[in-house]
Design an enzyme around this catalytic site. Sequence first.
Site, short mmCIF file in Angstrom:
data_model
loop_
_atom_site.label_atom_id
_atom_site.label_comp_id
_atom_site.label_asym_id
_atom_site.label_seq_id
_atom_site.Cartn_x
_atom_site.Cartn_y
_atom_site.Cartn_z
N SER A 177 1.00 -0.84 0.63
CA SER A 177 0.22 0.57 -0.31
C SER A 177 0.75 1.31 0.07
O SER A 177 0.89 1.70 0.79
CB SER A 177 -1.01 -0.31 1.02
OG SER A 177 -1.90 -1.45 1.23
N ARG A 192 7.15 6.08 -4.10
CA ARG A 192 7.70 6.59 -2.59
C ARG A 192 7.11 6.09 -1.73
O ARG A 192 6.12 5.83 -1.63
CB ARG A 192 7.34 8.38 -2.73
CG ARG A 192 5.60 8.91 -2.60
CD ARG A 192 5.79 9.69 -2.42
NE ARG A 192 4.39 10.27 -1.95
CZ ARG A 192 3.61 10.52 -3.60
NH1 ARG A 192 4.06 10.87 -3.88
NH2 ARG A 192 2.35 10.58 -3.21
N ASP A 230 -4.32 -1.67 -1.07
CA ASP A 230 -4.41 -2.63 -0.52
C ASP A 230 -6.68 -2.00 -0.58
O ASP A 230 -7.27 -2.52 -0.59
CB ASP A 230 -4.34 -1.71 1.14
CG ASP A 230 -4.83 -0.28 1.22
OD1 ASP A 230 -4.44 0.25 0.15
OD2 ASP A 230 -4.34 0.25 2.34
MG MG Z 1 -4.68 -1.28 5.92
#
Ligand code: MG
Length: 499
Positions: A177, A192, A230
């Site tokens: 994520s 990044r 995610d």
């Molecule tokens: Mg989470």
Amino acid sequence: MKKATVGAVVVGAATVVAVAALVARHRMKKSSKWTRARAILKEFEEKCATPDAKLKQVADAMTVEMHAGLASEGGSKLKMLISYVDNLPTGDEAGVFYALDLGGTNFRVMRVQLGGQDGGIIHQEFAEASIPPNLMVGTSEALFDYIAAELARFIGEEEEKFHPPPGRQRELGFTFSFPIMQTSINSGTLIRWTKGFSIDETVGKDVVSELTKAMQRQGIDMRVTALVNDTVGTLAGGRYSDKDVSIAVILGTGTNAAYVERAQAIPKWHGPLPKSGEMVINMEWGNFRSSHLSLTEYDHAMDTDSLNPGEQLFEKICSGMYLGEILRRVLLRMAEEAGIFGDEVPPKLKDSFVLRTPEMSAMHHDTSSDLRVVGDKLKDILEISNTSLKTRRLVVELCNIVATRGARLAAAGILGIVKKMGKDTPRESGAEKIVVAMDGGLYEHYTEYSKCLENTLVELLGVEMSTSIVFKHANDGSGIGAALLAAANSHYVEDKSGK
Ligand code: MG
Ligand code: ADP
């Protein structure tokens, strides 16, 4: 503050004025103290106001930015990342698949056994660990080795019935994520690090090959068949249990959204059109900004002091990492200028991020007649004892202002997506159902916030549409989602469309 500025102009008299101000504060009568506190609150409330008309402007701005981000790379503050997920789970997926989730507070390894058509999820097991802080800022090799070692241990402990048949590798969906420039369903380079991670050498590298190398070092025979964010994972997990899920929103430490776009409506997509005609877009909406966002001086100051000034402004208004900090800043001003906590400004109140959102939410939800929870929290966290009921009420009012603004703006963001999808008005065939898969600690635990968000969206869509929008809490959908996407993109399945 203002008094000090005036004093500084009158050279020589500055000290005198400052001392006078201090004395004045000490002598501030109770009534004038409350007048000043109410004035600060009122001004804050007005600046935070999010009337429907304004929310509609925010929604329209979101739609405009979505178009711009889809048109060209770097065309908008919204990255609108192409996820390469064009075949969402159908429910027919079968077999044992793994998922690895990195990018939140905790890191997870998971195994899911899917039963195929009508079989659902037969088995599901996970192990959770936190990433040692030194690894968050160490080397790429050290971080990925740690993850692979946890994975190796998880597999090492599993029952034989889960072992893959001879000649077949285990398959993994990797939920990563952080912003990734995806190059296929199972490769992508890191744009990044965020959320406290900082390993410069990894930026620009393919995270799947980094993980694969680490797995080889640990002696694991496993193939990464899906690399997902995610939010995309939550969308996939949500779709598996409800075919009408087409938007996913995460409200946790940070915030993000993903949705299903028509492939033809993505000018920057130059690949072949997917069979499904669809493509999941990871919006990275935390970086959205608009002149219509109700920003206050407290937000600007918090942004300036942050690790990423000028970035993630939408996230800084709506998400769990920041709500408590905004509240702290307003309380500090009230302590300094209106002496709401007595003559001295409580020293703890000056510590950035000392007041966390779960604490704020506990105070906001306090239903006791004497607001005992508020009193306890102020004492435990800020070392302010003996607060009056009046002060406690003021704190709750502030919680409400901060949470309401965040929730209503998040709702406006979702309306922007619904508009982009062309589903904001009823069709002749009747209104289309829109199911939004929701996840994240803020959404899950801050009930006042989630209630407000849901009510606001219904209100914005209007009565005719109000029954067609449904919110669904996809509890840890991203882990299951990643495993499902690993299944949907399995190396061993001929037809990957799932049809
Ligand atoms: Mg989470
Ligand atoms: P992450 O976003 O780090 O992946 P979660 O989705 O579990 O993890 O969200 C954790 C965040 O949710 C916390 O940082 C906090 O801001 C928020 N949160 C957790 N519990 C509560 C609570 N009781 N009330 C309000 N916010 C909460």
